[in-house]
Scaffold this active site. Structure first.
Site, PDB file in Angstrom:
ATOM      1  N   ARG A  63     -10.167   7.148 -38.844  1.00  0.00           N
ATOM      2  CA  ARG A  63     -11.117   8.258 -38.985  1.00  0.00           C
ATOM      3  C   ARG A  63     -12.473   7.761 -39.500  1.00  0.00           C
ATOM      4  O   ARG A  63     -13.519   8.231 -39.068  1.00  0.00           O
ATOM      5  CB  ARG A  63     -10.548   9.311 -39.934  1.00  0.00           C
ATOM      6  CG  ARG A  63     -11.454  10.513 -40.075  1.00  0.00           C
ATOM      7  CD  ARG A  63     -10.757  11.640 -40.800  1.00  0.00           C
ATOM      8  NE  ARG A  63     -11.559  12.851 -40.783  1.00  0.00           N
ATOM      9  CZ  ARG A  63     -11.979  13.466 -41.885  1.00  0.00           C
ATOM     10  NH1 ARG A  63     -11.690  12.982 -43.076  1.00  0.00           N
ATOM     11  NH2 ARG A  63     -12.692  14.569 -41.780  1.00  0.00           N
ATOM     12  N   HIS A  67     -16.077   8.514 -37.855  1.00  0.00           N
ATOM     13  CA  HIS A  67     -17.186   9.143 -38.585  1.00  0.00           C
ATOM     14  C   HIS A  67     -18.387   8.214 -38.716  1.00  0.00           C
ATOM     15  O   HIS A  67     -19.501   8.679 -38.929  1.00  0.00           O
ATOM     16  CB  HIS A  67     -16.714   9.614 -39.964  1.00  0.00           C
ATOM     17  CG  HIS A  67     -15.959  10.906 -39.905  1.00  0.00           C
ATOM     18  ND1 HIS A  67     -15.898  11.794 -40.952  1.00  0.00           N
ATOM     19  CD2 HIS A  67     -15.250  11.480 -38.905  1.00  0.00           C
ATOM     20  CE1 HIS A  67     -15.171  12.854 -40.603  1.00  0.00           C
ATOM     21  NE2 HIS A  67     -14.761  12.676 -39.371  1.00  0.00           N
ATOM     22  N   SER A  77     -23.272   2.766 -41.196  1.00  0.00           N
ATOM     23  CA  SER A  77     -24.142   3.629 -42.003  1.00  0.00           C
ATOM     24  C   SER A  77     -23.313   4.467 -42.972  1.00  0.00           C
ATOM     25  O   SER A  77     -23.776   4.798 -44.069  1.00  0.00           O
ATOM     26  CB  SER A  77     -25.000   4.534 -41.108  1.00  0.00           C
ATOM     27  OG  SER A  77     -24.193   5.349 -40.289  1.00  0.00           O
ATOM     28  N   ASN A  95     -17.406  14.649 -44.735  1.00  0.00           N
ATOM     29  CA  ASN A  95     -16.955  13.422 -45.402  1.00  0.00           C
ATOM     30  C   ASN A  95     -16.600  13.612 -46.871  1.00  0.00           C
ATOM     31  O   ASN A  95     -15.688  12.957 -47.383  1.00  0.00           O
ATOM     32  CB  ASN A  95     -18.046  12.340 -45.318  1.00  0.00           C
ATOM     33  CG  ASN A  95     -18.269  11.838 -43.907  1.00  0.00           C
ATOM     34  OD1 ASN A  95     -17.373  11.907 -43.069  1.00  0.00           O
ATOM     35  ND2 ASN A  95     -19.466  11.336 -43.640  1.00  0.00           N
ATOM     36  N   HIS A 194      -5.063  12.515 -34.013  1.00  0.00           N
ATOM     37  CA  HIS A 194      -4.444  13.474 -34.927  1.00  0.00           C
ATOM     38  C   HIS A 194      -2.922  13.460 -34.796  1.00  0.00           C
ATOM     39  O   HIS A 194      -2.256  14.451 -35.070  1.00  0.00           O
ATOM     40  CB  HIS A 194      -5.010  14.879 -34.700  1.00  0.00           C
ATOM     41  CG  HIS A 194      -6.417  15.037 -35.214  1.00  0.00           C
ATOM     42  ND1 HIS A 194      -7.161  16.179 -35.050  1.00  0.00           N
ATOM     43  CD2 HIS A 194      -7.210  14.170 -35.903  1.00  0.00           C
ATOM     44  CE1 HIS A 194      -8.357  16.021 -35.610  1.00  0.00           C
ATOM     45  NE2 HIS A 194      -8.413  14.803 -36.132  1.00  0.00           N
TER      46      HIS A 194
HETATM   47  C1  HEM Z   1     -12.287  16.502 -31.834  1.00  0.00           C
HETATM   48  C2  HEM Z   1     -12.913  16.810 -32.944  1.00  0.00           C
HETATM   49  C3  HEM Z   1     -12.339  16.508 -34.309  1.00  0.00           C
HETATM   50  C4  HEM Z   1     -12.286  17.352 -35.352  1.00  0.00           C
HETATM   51  C5  HEM Z   1     -12.801  18.786 -35.374  1.00  0.00           C
HETATM   52  C6  HEM Z   1     -11.620  16.667 -36.431  1.00  0.00           C
HETATM   53  C7  HEM Z   1     -11.389  17.214 -37.682  1.00  0.00           C
HETATM   54  C8  HEM Z   1     -10.619  16.623 -38.658  1.00  0.00           C
HETATM   55  C9  HEM Z   1     -10.306  17.227 -39.923  1.00  0.00           C
HETATM   56  C10 HEM Z   1     -10.809  18.560 -40.419  1.00  0.00           C
HETATM   57  C11 HEM Z   1      -9.481  16.373 -40.587  1.00  0.00           C
HETATM   58  C12 HEM Z   1      -8.871  16.592 -41.974  1.00  0.00           C
HETATM   59  C13 HEM Z   1      -9.849  16.125 -43.041  1.00  0.00           C
HETATM   60  C14 HEM Z   1      -9.442  16.511 -44.429  1.00  0.00           C
HETATM   61  O1  HEM Z   1      -8.692  17.472 -44.602  1.00  0.00           O
HETATM   62  O2  HEM Z   1      -9.890  15.856 -45.386  1.00  0.00           O
HETATM   63  C15 HEM Z   1      -9.272  15.233 -39.743  1.00  0.00           C
HETATM   64  C16 HEM Z   1      -8.481  14.164 -40.051  1.00  0.00           C
HETATM   65  C17 HEM Z   1      -8.313  13.064 -39.242  1.00  0.00           C
HETATM   66  N1  HEM Z   1      -9.009  12.792 -38.086  1.00  0.00           N
HETATM   67 FE1  HEM Z   1     -10.129  14.090 -37.053  1.00  0.00          FE
HETATM   68  N2  HEM Z   1     -11.297  15.408 -36.028  1.00  0.00           N
HETATM   69  C18 HEM Z   1     -11.726  15.259 -34.737  1.00  0.00           C
HETATM   70  C19 HEM Z   1     -11.641  14.117 -33.972  1.00  0.00           C
HETATM   71  C20 HEM Z   1     -11.093  12.928 -34.405  1.00  0.00           C
HETATM   72  C21 HEM Z   1     -11.205  11.681 -33.726  1.00  0.00           C
HETATM   73  C22 HEM Z   1     -11.995  11.448 -32.449  1.00  0.00           C
HETATM   74  C23 HEM Z   1     -10.497  10.771 -34.449  1.00  0.00           C
HETATM   75  C24 HEM Z   1     -10.290   9.308 -34.197  1.00  0.00           C
HETATM   76  C25 HEM Z   1     -10.338   8.738 -33.022  1.00  0.00           C
HETATM   77  C26 HEM Z   1      -9.934  11.467 -35.578  1.00  0.00           C
HETATM   78  C27 HEM Z   1      -9.084  10.928 -36.504  1.00  0.00           C
HETATM   79  C28 HEM Z   1      -8.586  11.596 -37.613  1.00  0.00           C
HETATM   80  C29 HEM Z   1      -7.545  11.062 -38.463  1.00  0.00           C
HETATM   81  C30 HEM Z   1      -6.769   9.790 -38.230  1.00  0.00           C
HETATM   82  C31 HEM Z   1      -7.383  11.985 -39.503  1.00  0.00           C
HETATM   83  C32 HEM Z   1      -6.442  11.852 -40.715  1.00  0.00           C
HETATM   84  C33 HEM Z   1      -7.175  11.021 -41.758  1.00  0.00           C
HETATM   85  C34 HEM Z   1      -6.415  10.772 -43.044  1.00  0.00           C
HETATM   86  O3  HEM Z   1      -5.244  11.093 -43.162  1.00  0.00           O
HETATM   87  O4  HEM Z   1      -7.050  10.227 -43.972  1.00  0.00           O
HETATM   88  N3  HEM Z   1     -10.345  12.765 -35.539  1.00  0.00           N
HETATM   89  N4  HEM Z   1      -9.983  15.408 -38.587  1.00  0.00           N
END
Ligand code: HEM
Ligand SMILES: *[C@@H]1O[C@H](CO)[C@@H](O)[C@H](O)[C@H]1NC(C)=O
Ligand SMILES: *[C@@H]1O[C@H](CO)[C@@H](O)[C@H](O)[C@H]1NC(C)=O
Ligand SMILES: *[C@@H]1O[C@H](CO)[C@@H](O)[C@H](O)[C@H]1NC(C)=O
Ligand SMILES: *[C@@H]1O[C@H](CO)[C@@H](O)[C@H](O)[C@H]1NC(C)=O
Length: 350
Positions: A63, A67, A77, A95, A194
């Site tokens: 993630r 970002h 950055s 973030n 996800h």
């Molecule tokens: C499509 C639009 C996307 C949205 C709206 C989105 C949104 C989010 C949100 C809200 C979270 C939870 C953050 C939290 O509760 O602190 C999250 C977690 C995560 N996202 Fe996304 N995300 C998107 C795309 C992506 C992409 C493109 C990737 C990587 C290629 C990604 C990888 C992850 C991962 C691995 C987590 C879990 C991180 C952790 O456990 O520390 N996401 N995302």
């Protein structure tokens, strides 16, 4: 004799230096082949060890890379801390209190500097960290091209603008990806990340209790799953954590897509890919759900594409010594006079 030797050296520097340092230099998977051959191995070892204590770490590092890339390109950055001249992206809304793994990135940098000082950028460290995270979690081997350099700036405003919201509709998601020149296939493949990691309950409370002010849960959320989620996420528990994938929470697999098919996507932005009537994303979800190889190869391809966004190569940017700060800059004193600060902070004119 001496002059001639100097000429040869200068010519060699120009010829050899011309290609890799010209500003249109390209990324290359073997970029560090001669300058830091063990870099992938070193990153792997640090992430592997840290993952044993924190099984969520690979997800957090993937993630972090996303970002970084969506905000002025994959230029590290996101790693810059607040200073007199930097408004850090780390406190941008998507973030703040959410990104993880920054300390591990610094541990990686230290380990890499120990074997190849001054060679590997923090932007490439984020890239390789994502690469080894995928492998460690059982995902594909993504052979990223390397050679990114580190930014001299950060942009919190842009981080707030560019990073997609979990409350997005499909059209909004497509638009956020289009800004990065990523298409619908990239959106569906990359959302498959996800399949591991966690989210704060905050992002799903409205889906569980009062969707769009209806007083009812989100109709595109399976009722039995919604009940499980309400147990993890009571109305007063926005800071609780919930797994993206209830069955294999830390494993990179195709379950994300099979979950969407049975209305078990966690975020609204996840379920949109399958539950938006008539959407062109549905067929892709079905395809990836049926065929893990198809998902893995599409994911790898789209990750490489994302990894190419806005990269600094050649002599643009710099190789940071410490990922949280830009190196000491030359300061323009007045017209034509440039002074640079030495490590001791003294100013000497050039
Ligand atoms: C499509 C639009 C996307 C949205 C709206 C989105 C949104 C989010 C949100 C809200 C979270 C939870 C953050 C939290 O509760 O602190 C999250 C977690 C995560 N996202 Fe996304 N995300 C998107 C795309 C992506 C992409 C493109 C990737 C990587 C290629 C990604 C990888 C992850 C991962 C691995 C987590 C879990 C991180 C952790 O456990 O520390 N996401 N995302
Ligand atoms: C950079 O900022 C983070 C918080 O965003 C903090 O945890 C870290 O200690 C800072 N790093 C340095 C080297 O000051
Ligand atoms: C980031 O989160 C902290 C709480 O941990 C809060 O005090 C701060 O105001 C937030 N920063 C921004 C810019 O929202
Ligand atoms: C940050 O990005 C915004 C939006 O693109 C732009 O208007 C602004 O000039 C940038 N700020 C910095 C400090 O680069
Ligand atoms: C749901 O949200 C709407 C609008 O935010 C509000 O008016 C309504 O009272 C809420 N319903 C319940 C049951 O909490």
């Amino acid at each position: 004799m001496k002059m001639r030797f100097l000429c040869v050296v200068v010519t060699a520097l120009v010829v050899l230096g011309g290609l890799p340092f010209s500003s249109d230099a390209q990324l290359d998977p073997f970029f560090y082949q001669w300058t830091c051959p063990p870099v992938r191995h070193v990153v792997f070892q640090v992430v592997e060890r840290a993952s044993q204590k924190d099984p969520r770490l690979p997800a957090s590092l993937v993630r972090l890379f996303f970002h970084d890339c969506f905000v002025q390109g994959c230029d590290a950055s996101i790693l810059l801390n607040n200073t007199a001249t930097i408004v850090s992206e780390q406190q941008a809304l998507p973030n703040n209190n959410s990104i993880r793994g920054l300390d591990v990135v610094n541990d990686i940098k230290t380990a890499v500097e120990n074997v190849c000082p001054g060679v590997v950028s923090c932007a490439d460290i984020l890239t390789i960290a994502a690469e080894v995270s995928s492998i460690l979690a059982g995902g594909p081997f993504i052979k990223f091209p390397l050679g990114r350099r580190d930014s001299l700036t950060a942009n919190r405003t842009l981080a707030n603008q560019n990073l997609p919201s979990p409350f997005s509709t499909l059209d909004q998601l497509k638009a956020a990806f289009a800004v990065q020149r990523l298409d619908t296939a990239d959106l569906v493949a990359l959302s498959g990340a996800h399949t591991f990691g966690r989210a704060h309950c905050f992002f799903i409370l409205s889906r569980l209790y009062n969707f769009s002010g209806t007083g009812r849960p989100d109709p595109t959320l399976d009722p039995a799953y919604a009940q499980q989620l309400r147990n993890i996420c009571p109305q007063g528990g926005p800071n609780n954590l919930v797994n993206f994938d209830p069955n294999t929470p830390d494993r990179f697999d195709k379950n994300y897509y099979s979950n969407l098919q049975v209305k078990r996507g966690l975020l609204q932005s996840d379920q949109e890919l399958f539950s938006t009537p008539g959407a062109d994303t549905i067929a892709l979800v079905n395809r990836f759900s049926a065929d893990q190889n198809a998902f893995f190869s599409s994911f790898a391809k789209s990750m490489i594409k994302m990894g190419n966004i806005g990269v600094l190569t050649g002599n643009r940017g710099e190789i940071r010594k410490q990922c949280n700060f830009i190196n000491r800059r030359s300061v323009e004193v007045d017209m034509g006079t440039v002074a640079s600060e030495s490590e001791e902070g003294m100013v000497s004119s050039i």
